[in-house]
Design an enzyme around this catalytic site. Structure first.
Site, PDB file in Angstrom:
ATOM      1  N   GLY A  72       0.793  -1.217   0.000  1.00 22.71           N
ATOM      2  CA  GLY A  72       0.000   0.000   0.000  1.00 22.71           C
ATOM      3  C   GLY A  72       0.828   1.271   0.000  1.00 22.71           C
ATOM      4  N   SER A  73       1.939   1.269   0.743  1.00 24.27           N
ATOM      5  CA  SER A  73       2.773   2.477   0.805  1.00 24.27           C
ATOM      6  C   SER A  73       3.387   2.791  -0.554  1.00 24.27           C
ATOM      7  CB  SER A  73       3.879   2.310   1.855  1.00 24.27           C
ATOM      8  OG  SER A  73       3.330   2.297   3.154  1.00 24.27           O
ATOM      9  N   ASN A 152      -7.275   4.609   9.240  1.00 27.55           N
ATOM     10  CA  ASN A 152      -6.712   3.407   9.850  1.00 27.55           C
ATOM     11  C   ASN A 152      -6.732   3.434  11.375  1.00 27.55           C
ATOM     12  OD1 ASN A 152      -4.747   5.520   9.099  1.00 27.55           O
ATOM     13  ND2 ASN A 152      -3.280   4.273  10.237  1.00 27.55           N
ATOM     14  N   GLN A 180      -7.498   0.474   4.082  1.00 30.37           N
ATOM     15  CA  GLN A 180      -8.337  -0.053   5.162  1.00 30.37           C
ATOM     16  C   GLN A 180      -9.746  -0.404   4.694  1.00 30.37           C
ATOM     17  OE1 GLN A 180      -7.502  -0.769   8.325  1.00 30.37           O
ATOM     18  NE2 GLN A 180      -5.396  -0.058   8.125  1.00 30.37           N
ATOM     19  N   ALA A 201      -2.668  -6.227   0.209  1.00 33.91           N
ATOM     20  CA  ALA A 201      -3.246  -7.559   0.407  1.00 33.91           C
ATOM     21  C   ALA A 201      -3.341  -7.959   1.876  1.00 33.91           C
ATOM     22  CB  ALA A 201      -2.428  -8.596  -0.360  1.00 33.91           C
ATOM     23  N   HIS A 202      -2.360  -7.561   2.680  1.00 36.66           N
ATOM     24  CA  HIS A 202      -2.329  -8.073   4.062  1.00 36.66           C
ATOM     25  C   HIS A 202      -3.379  -7.448   4.969  1.00 36.66           C
ATOM     26  CE1 HIS A 202      -0.181  -4.828   6.462  1.00 36.66           C
ATOM     27  NE2 HIS A 202      -0.037  -4.384   5.232  1.00 36.66           N
ATOM     28  N   THR A 238      10.726  -7.866 -11.530  1.00 36.33           N
ATOM     29  CA  THR A 238      10.087  -9.171 -11.722  1.00 36.33           C
ATOM     30  C   THR A 238       8.921  -9.331 -10.752  1.00 36.33           C
ATOM     31  OG1 THR A 238      12.183 -10.138 -12.415  1.00 36.33           O
ATOM     32  CG2 THR A 238      10.457 -11.661 -11.723  1.00 36.33           C
ATOM     33  N   CYS A 326       2.554   1.688  11.826  1.00 31.02           N
ATOM     34  CA  CYS A 326       3.714   2.319  11.181  1.00 31.02           C
ATOM     35  C   CYS A 326       4.368   3.372  12.061  1.00 31.02           C
ATOM     36  CB  CYS A 326       3.295   2.943   9.854  1.00 31.02           C
ATOM     37  SG  CYS A 326       2.680   1.717   8.671  1.00 31.02           S
TER      38      CYS A 326
END
Length: 393
Positions: A72-73, A152, A180, A201-202, A238, A326
């Site tokens: 996301g960052s 968040n 979020q 994703a997390h 990649t 964070c």
């Protein structure tokens, strides 16, 4: 090992077994580089294409508008810096808010050093942006508005559709950090007039280290990472095939189960809020009801420190936070809580509990049994609490 009650889903979720299962073959069996031309690599490319379709379907986008990132960052940085540098000939003004994630705030600080002008919109005491403030902030030099979908820390959901409509009418590019929101509440980039959207994703039971950026077709944007032709020449490197596969599976599962999960988690959230507010001198931070993320609870307990609460919760097997993961090493109070008008001494006593798919009512009951005792214990040791009692307020 003692039982762990995990209530920090806003920081990260676990990766669901179904997601891991779908990822596994791309570590050991289908490991070909998607950029290679031989047939073995086609399985990897096919898997990425399927994931791209899944992500697009989850937010009502076209697959050609989805670009995979390292999280996301990175997606936030790409959106903000990429638009700023690609449109600097039109203007140098960017509008954001005072409660954004630091991935957005620090990207804006970087751009300020490059000569861009940044306006930080205030929010009301629920953390909501006022459309009138946005209207008044727009100038003929404004090239980008970046406002998070849902906060968040305090869970407040912004009026994204209305913000997007205003930006579209003024011909200003609109980016939203939806890290979020995606997978937890409905997101429709077309209906909501969104030009760019970040996700990770997390946050919805996928793997860490992979995210995506939606870029509406026709939007001009500079590349953030150079070095190769991957992601249709826009994001070199990649591809993280297994991670991308996991993101696709996770978002597919999250969207299919969203309504049922949201109703169940919202009910537990409200029970937790009601129970915590029975503790004297407790303040709920953020919006209520449908304007709040289903799993978010954020409160402040007066006269005590949030860090001490977390340590004692941990001793009781409860994982929680006092704000964004964070900034967990910072001794400063949350910039979000200060922005909604809380004084430093109250903002320091914050506790964020965020619920998830596996949270049970028994776990909520346990937290409601433990937290009041911790709060009272810490107040009994607090000179601020002692002064309060002596004054008889």
């Amino acid at each position: 090992m003692k039982k762990i009650i995990y209530m920090d889903h806003a920081a990260t979720t676990y990766t669901k077994p179904e997601v891991v299962k779908e990822m596994m073959p791309y570590f050991t069996e289908y490991y070909g580089n998607p950029s290679s031309i031989y047939s073995f690599s086609r399985e990897s490319k096919k898997a990425i294409d399927i994931a791209r379709e899944r992500v697009a379907g989850a937010i009502n986008a076209d697959a050609s508008e989805i670009y995979f990132t390292g999280g996301g960052s990175e997606a936030d940085n790409w959106a903000i810096k990429g638009i700023a540098f690609a449109h600097k000939d039109k203007g140098n003004h960017i509008i954001t808010t005072s409660i954004e994630h630091h991935a957005v705030l620090h990207a804006c600080e970087f751009l300020k050093k490059q000569g861009f002008e940044i306006t930080y919109l205030p929010v009301d005491d629920n953390g909501m942006v006022r459309l009138e403030d946005l209207k008044n902030a727009i100038t003929d030099k404004t090239i980008l508005v970046t406002i998070m979908f849902a906060n968040n820390e305090i869970g407040t959901i912004q009026p994204i559709k209305e913000i997007g409509k205003l930006c579209r009418e003024r011909n200003i590019i609109f980016h939203t950090d939806a890290v979020q929101a995606v997978g937890h509440i409905p997101v429709d980039v077309k209906e909501m007039n969104i030009d760019l959207l970040s996700m990770a994703a997390h946050k919805f039971y996928g793997p860490k280290g992979v995210g995506a950026l939606y870029i509406r077709k026709g939007i001009k944007i500079d590349n953030l990472i150079h070095g190769g032709a991957q992601e249709r020449n826009r994001r070199a490197g990649t591809e993280n095939i297994s991670g991308i596969v996991g993101l696709g599976k996770a978002i597919d599962m999250a969207v299919k189960n969203m309504d049922a999960n949201s109703k169940r988690i919202s009910k537990l959230r409200d029970k937790l809020i009601d129970g915590l507010l029975k503790i004297p001198h407790t303040i709920l931070n953020g919006a209520i009801g449908e304007n709040r993320l289903p799993g978010n609870v954020n409160v402040c307990f007066r006269f005590i420190e949030g860090e001490s609460i977390l340590l004692l919760l941990d001793m009781n097997g409860i994982c929680a936070s006092s704000g964004s993961a964070c900034t967990s090493g910072s001794l400063d109070p949350s910039h979000v809580l200060l922005a909604i008008g809380l004084p430093h001494e109250i903002a320091h006593g914050s506790l964020r509990l965020t619920l998830g798919d596996e949270t049970t009512e028994d776990e909520v009951d346990y937290v409601l049994e433990v937290v009041p005792k911790i709060v009272q214990r810490l107040r009994d040791m607090s000179p601020l609490w002692d002064d309060y009692l002596k004054k008889g307020e």
